[in-house]
Design an enzyme around this catalytic site. Structure first.
Site, PDB file in Angstrom:
ATOM      1  N   TYR A  71       0.840  -1.202   0.000  1.00 50.58           N
ATOM      2  CA  TYR A  71       0.000   0.000   0.000  1.00 50.58           C
ATOM      3  C   TYR A  71       0.881   1.260   0.000  1.00 50.58           C
ATOM      4  O   TYR A  71       0.670   2.184  -0.788  1.00 50.58           O
ATOM      5  CB  TYR A  71      -0.892  -0.036   1.237  1.00 50.58           C
ATOM      6  CG  TYR A  71      -1.754   1.172   1.459  1.00 50.58           C
ATOM      7  CD1 TYR A  71      -2.960   1.319   0.803  1.00 50.58           C
ATOM      8  CD2 TYR A  71      -1.366   2.166   2.359  1.00 50.58           C
ATOM      9  CE1 TYR A  71      -3.759   2.424   1.022  1.00 50.58           C
ATOM     10  CE2 TYR A  71      -2.159   3.272   2.584  1.00 50.58           C
ATOM     11  CZ  TYR A  71      -3.354   3.406   1.923  1.00 50.58           C
ATOM     12  OH  TYR A  71      -4.142   4.512   2.152  1.00 50.58           O
ATOM     13  N   LYS A  75       1.382   4.124  -2.907  1.00 54.40           N
ATOM     14  CA  LYS A  75       1.152   5.550  -2.648  1.00 54.40           C
ATOM     15  C   LYS A  75       2.369   6.369  -3.080  1.00 54.40           C
ATOM     16  O   LYS A  75       2.233   7.400  -3.735  1.00 54.40           O
ATOM     17  CB  LYS A  75       0.875   5.798  -1.156  1.00 54.40           C
ATOM     18  CG  LYS A  75      -0.501   5.367  -0.681  1.00 54.40           C
ATOM     19  CD  LYS A  75      -1.596   6.269  -1.219  1.00 54.40           C
ATOM     20  CE  LYS A  75      -2.951   5.985  -0.591  1.00 54.40           C
ATOM     21  NZ  LYS A  75      -4.066   6.563  -1.376  1.00 54.40           N
ATOM     22  N   ILE A 106      -7.582   8.497   9.679  1.00 51.23           N
ATOM     23  CA  ILE A 106      -8.708   9.442   9.718  1.00 51.23           C
ATOM     24  C   ILE A 106      -9.867   8.835  10.507  1.00 51.23           C
ATOM     25  O   ILE A 106     -10.214   7.672  10.300  1.00 51.23           O
ATOM     26  CB  ILE A 106      -9.172   9.813   8.289  1.00 51.23           C
ATOM     27  CG1 ILE A 106      -8.017  10.418   7.497  1.00 51.23           C
ATOM     28  CG2 ILE A 106     -10.351  10.785   8.349  1.00 51.23           C
ATOM     29  CD1 ILE A 106      -8.359  10.783   6.056  1.00 51.23           C
TER      30      ILE A 106
HETATM   31  N1  SER Z   1      -5.179   4.741   7.262  1.00 55.38           N
HETATM   32  C1  SER Z   1      -4.829   3.874   6.173  1.00 55.38           C
HETATM   33  C2  SER Z   1      -4.827   2.453   6.577  1.00 55.38           C
HETATM   34  O1  SER Z   1      -4.911   2.163   7.739  1.00 55.38           O
HETATM   35  C3  SER Z   1      -3.494   4.200   5.628  1.00 55.38           C
HETATM   36  O2  SER Z   1      -3.520   5.369   4.908  1.00 55.38           O
HETATM   37  O3  SER Z   1      -4.705   1.621   5.742  1.00 55.38           O
END
Ligand code: SER
Length: 248
Positions: A71, A75, A106
């Site tokens: 991931y 990115k 978030i």
């Molecule tokens: N908050 C995201 C996740 O936990 C990472 O950007 O995958």
């Protein structure tokens, strides 16, 4: 496709997170040609581009970009591609006005994330509100930068509304507060004293979080576009999370 799911389904992650972004960048170039403009492009990146395992300090935008996860690698690749299109453009010299924020975890009151690794924080909060216990998949000392959704949206809006010549970078860090699981538990139990937390550590997810920074430096966002979060941990919980969960 968030980080835990991307690790389990790398082909899907590549298709959505990388190929999807490339298609959108091409669409932006097409807009340029069609409307004779330089298209503004927002890319949501993540603190997952960092790998700070074993390093206990604050980091700026350029340090430790050697992500452990697929991931994070995806990115970083998309950030670099967008930045190259901003600086150099394509073979016809068409450029994109590329702007990117590396988001911390978030927390939203309206939706629960799935497949992410920072999911434990919003899941703890939503479960406490719904009078359910929660089994946490990372240990109690795990610490991660977080932000609440209204601040995340405000940051995008601020960045996208700045004139290009006031921006010294294409990629910015932002952050609000960095609680440990225990800090979260404490503030949740103040409001919901019956909330019960147990642990069942998921080694893979713990190792992902352990590779991410505890704190990040958002100096450039503050300096270039006046970034300042509205909420800290206390006000996020008491003035945003609890009232919004209660309302909706
Ligand atoms: N908050 C995201 C996740 O936990 C990472 O950007 O995958």
């Amino acid at each position: 496709v968030l980080s835990t799911k991307a690790e389990k389904e790398p082909e899907l992650a590549k298709k959505v997170n990388v190929t999807g972004t490339i298609h959108l960048l091409n669409l932006a170039l097409f807009q340029n040609m069609k409307h004779k403009i330089t298209t503004k492009f927002f890319f949501p990146s993540s603190i997952a581009v960092y790998n700070t395992k074993g390093i206990d300090k604050q980091i700026d935008e350029s340090s430790y970009c050697n992500p452990k996860t697929i991931y994070g690698q995806h990115k970083l690749f998309c950030e670099n591609l967008g930045t190259a299109m901003d600086i150099y453009g394509n073979e016809q010299n068409l450029k994109i006005d590329f702007r990117c924020i590396r988001f911390p975890g978030i927390i939203s009151t309206n939706t629960l994330p799935t497949g992410g690794t920072s999911d434990y924080a919003p899941q703890m909060i939503h479960n406490a509100f719904n009078k359910k216990e929660y089994t946490c998949f990372v240990n109690e000392l795990t610490c991660l930068p977080f932000i609440v959704m209204p601040d995340a949206i405000e940051a995008i809006s601020q960045l996208m509304n700045k004139s290009k010549d006031s921006l010294n970078k294409t990629v910015y860090n932002i952050t609000s507060f960095s609680p440990t699981v225990l800090n979260l538990l404490k503030i949740i139990q103040k409001k919901y004293p019956d909330f019960q937390l147990t642990y069942s550590i998921d080694k893979m997810r713990q190792s992902i979080i352990d590779s991410w920074p505890d704190f990040i430096d958002d100096y450039h966002a503050k300096n270039d576009w006046g970034w300042k979060p509205k909420y800290d941990l206390d006000t996020a919980f008491n003035d945003y999370i609890v009232p919004q969960l209660t309302k909706y």
